[in-house]
Structures are given as structure tokens and as C-alpha cells.
Scaffold this active site. Structure first.
Site, mmCIF file in Angstrom:
data_model
loop_
_atom_site.group_PDB
_atom_site.id
_atom_site.type_symbol
_atom_site.label_atom_id
_atom_site.label_comp_id
_atom_site.label_asym_id
_atom_site.label_seq_id
_atom_site.Cartn_x
_atom_site.Cartn_y
_atom_site.Cartn_z
ATOM 1 N N TYR A 60 0.816 -1.221 0.000
ATOM 2 C CA TYR A 60 0.000 0.000 0.000
ATOM 3 C C TYR A 60 0.850 1.271 0.000
ATOM 4 O O TYR A 60 0.398 2.316 0.457
ATOM 5 C CB TYR A 60 -0.939 -0.002 1.212
ATOM 6 C CG TYR A 60 -2.157 -0.896 1.040
ATOM 7 C CD1 TYR A 60 -3.063 -0.701 -0.008
ATOM 8 C CD2 TYR A 60 -2.437 -1.916 1.947
ATOM 9 C CE1 TYR A 60 -4.193 -1.510 -0.158
ATOM 10 C CE2 TYR A 60 -3.571 -2.725 1.807
ATOM 11 C CZ TYR A 60 -4.445 -2.517 0.748
ATOM 12 O OH TYR A 60 -5.559 -3.307 0.608
ATOM 13 N N PHE A 68 -5.393 7.588 7.005
ATOM 14 C CA PHE A 68 -5.851 6.261 7.426
ATOM 15 C C PHE A 68 -4.786 5.180 7.250
ATOM 16 O O PHE A 68 -5.036 4.019 7.575
ATOM 17 C CB PHE A 68 -7.130 5.866 6.676
ATOM 18 C CG PHE A 68 -6.989 5.793 5.164
ATOM 19 C CD1 PHE A 68 -6.427 4.685 4.541
ATOM 20 C CD2 PHE A 68 -7.428 6.845 4.362
ATOM 21 C CE1 PHE A 68 -6.302 4.621 3.159
ATOM 22 C CE2 PHE A 68 -7.304 6.786 2.971
ATOM 23 C CZ PHE A 68 -6.746 5.672 2.368
ATOM 24 N N ARG A 96 -12.236 -5.901 -10.682
ATOM 25 C CA ARG A 96 -12.606 -4.664 -9.976
ATOM 26 C C ARG A 96 -14.129 -4.458 -10.011
ATOM 27 O O ARG A 96 -14.718 -3.976 -9.047
ATOM 28 C CB ARG A 96 -11.904 -3.448 -10.603
ATOM 29 C CG ARG A 96 -10.379 -3.477 -10.496
ATOM 30 C CD ARG A 96 -9.861 -2.955 -9.187
ATOM 31 N NE ARG A 96 -10.094 -1.536 -9.011
ATOM 32 C CZ ARG A 96 -9.625 -0.842 -7.973
ATOM 33 N NH1 ARG A 96 -8.891 -1.453 -7.036
ATOM 34 N NH2 ARG A 96 -9.878 0.442 -7.852
ATOM 35 N N THR A 102 -14.872 1.066 -3.554
ATOM 36 C CA THR A 102 -14.075 0.998 -2.326
ATOM 37 C C THR A 102 -14.962 1.106 -1.085
ATOM 38 O O THR A 102 -14.772 0.376 -0.110
ATOM 39 C CB THR A 102 -13.022 2.132 -2.332
ATOM 40 O OG1 THR A 102 -12.239 2.010 -3.528
ATOM 41 C CG2 THR A 102 -12.117 2.045 -1.121
ATOM 42 N N ARG A 113 -18.305 -6.382 -2.430
ATOM 43 C CA ARG A 113 -18.432 -5.386 -1.352
ATOM 44 C C ARG A 113 -19.874 -4.941 -1.171
ATOM 45 O O ARG A 113 -20.334 -4.704 -0.043
ATOM 46 C CB ARG A 113 -17.521 -4.183 -1.636
ATOM 47 C CG ARG A 113 -16.030 -4.492 -1.434
ATOM 48 C CD ARG A 113 -15.168 -3.365 -1.954
ATOM 49 N NE ARG A 113 -13.737 -3.557 -1.703
ATOM 50 C CZ ARG A 113 -12.784 -2.867 -2.311
ATOM 51 N NH1 ARG A 113 -13.108 -1.952 -3.215
ATOM 52 N NH2 ARG A 113 -11.512 -3.092 -2.033
ATOM 53 N N HIS A 126 -9.331 -7.193 -1.729
ATOM 54 C CA HIS A 126 -8.475 -6.323 -2.531
ATOM 55 C C HIS A 126 -8.399 -6.853 -3.951
ATOM 56 O O HIS A 126 -8.374 -8.059 -4.162
ATOM 57 C CB HIS A 126 -7.049 -6.277 -1.947
ATOM 58 C CG HIS A 126 -6.050 -5.701 -2.912
ATOM 59 N ND1 HIS A 126 -5.858 -4.343 -3.056
ATOM 60 C CD2 HIS A 126 -5.227 -6.290 -3.823
ATOM 61 C CE1 HIS A 126 -4.943 -4.129 -4.003
ATOM 62 N NE2 HIS A 126 -4.546 -5.286 -4.484
HETATM 63 P P1 GDP Z 1 -9.396 -0.077 -3.452
HETATM 64 O O1 GDP Z 1 -8.461 -0.106 -4.636
HETATM 65 O O2 GDP Z 1 -10.848 -0.069 -3.856
HETATM 66 O O3 GDP Z 1 -9.112 -1.170 -2.447
HETATM 67 O O4 GDP Z 1 -9.196 1.318 -2.699
HETATM 68 P P2 GDP Z 1 -7.870 2.234 -2.472
HETATM 69 O O5 GDP Z 1 -6.726 1.740 -3.292
HETATM 70 O O6 GDP Z 1 -8.287 3.653 -2.614
HETATM 71 O O7 GDP Z 1 -7.548 1.986 -0.921
HETATM 72 C C1 GDP Z 1 -6.971 0.792 -0.505
HETATM 73 C C2 GDP Z 1 -7.651 0.329 0.761
HETATM 74 O O8 GDP Z 1 -7.417 1.276 1.802
HETATM 75 C C3 GDP Z 1 -9.168 0.224 0.686
HETATM 76 O O9 GDP Z 1 -9.635 -0.965 0.092
HETATM 77 C C4 GDP Z 1 -9.544 0.304 2.162
HETATM 78 O O10 GDP Z 1 -9.308 -0.950 2.821
HETATM 79 C C5 GDP Z 1 -8.528 1.318 2.679
HETATM 80 N N1 GDP Z 1 -9.081 2.676 2.669
HETATM 81 C C6 GDP Z 1 -9.251 3.505 1.608
HETATM 82 N N2 GDP Z 1 -9.796 4.667 1.983
HETATM 83 C C7 GDP Z 1 -9.983 4.576 3.328
HETATM 84 C C8 GDP Z 1 -10.523 5.460 4.322
HETATM 85 O O11 GDP Z 1 -10.935 6.569 4.027
HETATM 86 N N3 GDP Z 1 -10.540 4.995 5.604
HETATM 87 C C9 GDP Z 1 -10.099 3.768 5.951
HETATM 88 N N4 GDP Z 1 -10.147 3.377 7.234
HETATM 89 N N5 GDP Z 1 -9.574 2.899 5.044
HETATM 90 C C10 GDP Z 1 -9.520 3.304 3.757
HETATM 91 MG MG MG Z 2 -6.395 0.308 -4.747
#
Ligand code: GDP
Ligand code: MG
Length: 160
Positions: A60, A68, A96, A102, A113, A126
Site C-alpha cells: 500500500y 488512514f 474490480r 471501495t 463489497r 483487494h
Molecule cells: P481499493 O483499490 O478499492 O481497495 O481502494 P484504495 O486503493 O483507494 O484503498 C486501498 C484500501 O485502503 C481500501 O480498500 C480500504 O481498505 C482502505 N481505505 C481507503 N480509503 C480509506 C478510508 O478513508 N478509511 C479507511 N479506514 N480505510 C480506507
Molecule cells: Mg487500490
């Protein structure tokens, strides 16, 4: 000419899919795997794994500056995850779509989800966001020898 163009568009991709610790704790491993299995993609890697903090941070790394981020690393390392590699034409974008937005409250019903989660901080799964990241993440989470190259018996019934 045209068949060649079509063939060029039909590149086989790989994506890294991970069942997150909340879904393992909630007994949703089989349900989540089956979404990808039923769709018709090919599973090439699968393991239950306790993720070290450094690996979660590397996975990440693009989110390091987010507020966060520490919570996200705690979440991903809070229990076993199920690591998977899936292969297929268009698998990255399709996975996806199967996963959904998300934020699970924004995710459409029918998506993983949308059906199985209520909060971004516990969004159960993920999926890689590009073919490049699919390759990067599979290399990060799997060692050499952990992936299988095989031809599913159903292959001729999925693509002409
Ligand atoms: P994804 O690609 O849909 O998984 O989303 P992102 O790449 O933007 O973020 C990765 C992961 O970080 C997400 O799946 C969530 O588990 C976490 N995450 C993202 N945004 C937030 C947030 O605003 N708060 C919290 N607690 N976790 C977040
Ligand atoms: Mg992502």
C-alpha cells in the site's frame, strides 16, 4: 488484419486478489473465491498467509501519506489473509467490477463489497487496479514456485 487487431486486444492479464482479515474472520473465504471461480477466470496461486507489517506497507506504499494509512496497515496485518493470483483476458478490470466500489455503501448490489460489507475500513477484499500493478503485487506476495501454470478443463467452453 482485423483478427490480428482483435488478438492484440485480448491480452491475457494477471491480477492479485486478496481476501482481507475481516472476511477470513467472518467465514467468507469460500464465498469470495467462488465469485471469481464462477465467472470463469483461472486461479494460478492461492495461500492463507499472515502478512508482515513491512509487506503491507510495501503493498500500500502509494497510500503512505493518507491519514488512514496506519489503520489500514493494522487492519491488513490483524489476522490471516488469503492471497490469490487470477489470470484471464480482461481479468484486472473485470475483477474490480466484481469487487465493487471501495466504499461498500456505494458498491452496487451483486458486487462482493455491495453484498458482503458496510464500511471502507472493513471492505473484505483487494483487487489490483492495473495490469502493471497486478504483476507487481503477485511478485510481491508470491514466491517463485508458488504459482501454477495449468489448463482448466473448461477452457474451450469459456472462450471460442
Ligand atoms: P481499493 O483499490 O478499492 O481497495 O481502494 P484504495 O486503493 O483507494 O484503498 C486501498 C484500501 O485502503 C481500501 O480498500 C480500504 O481498505 C482502505 N481505505 C481507503 N480509503 C480509506 C478510508 O478513508 N478509511 C479507511 N479506514 N480505510 C480506507
Ligand atoms: Mg487500490
Amino acid at each position: 488484419f482485423l483478427p490480428h487487431l482483435v488478438a492484440a486486444m485480448e491480452q491475457v492479464e494477471e491480477t492479485y486478489i486478496m481476501v482481507k482479515p475481516d472476511a477470513v474472520q467472518r467465514g467468507l473465504v469460500g464465498e469470495i473465491i467462488s465469485r471469481f471461480e464462477k465467472k470463469g477466470f483461472k486461479l494460478t496461486g492461492l495461500k492463507l498467509f499472515e502478512c508482515p507489517k513491512e509487506l503491507a506497507e510495501e503493498h500500500y506504499k502509494d497510500l503512505k501519506s493518507k491519514s488512514f494509512f496506519p489503520k489500514l496497515i493494522d487492519y491488513i496485518t490483524s489476522g490471516p489473509v488469503v492471497c490469490m493470483a487470477w489470470e484471464g483476458v480482461g481479468v484486472v478490470a473485470s475483477a474490480r467490477k466484481l469487487i465493487g466500489s471501495t466504499d461498500p455503501l456505494q458498491a452496487d448490489p451483486g458486487t462482493i463489497r455491495g453484498d458482503l460489507a458496510v464500511q471502507t475500513g472493513r471492505n473484505v477484499v483487494h483487487g489490483s487496479d492495473s495490469p502493471e500493478n497486478g504483476k507487481r503485487e503477485i511478485a510481491l506476495w508470491f514466491k517463485e514456485g508458488e504459482l501454477c501454470q495449468w489448463t482448466p478443463a473448461q477452457a474451450p467452453w469459456l472462450r471460442d
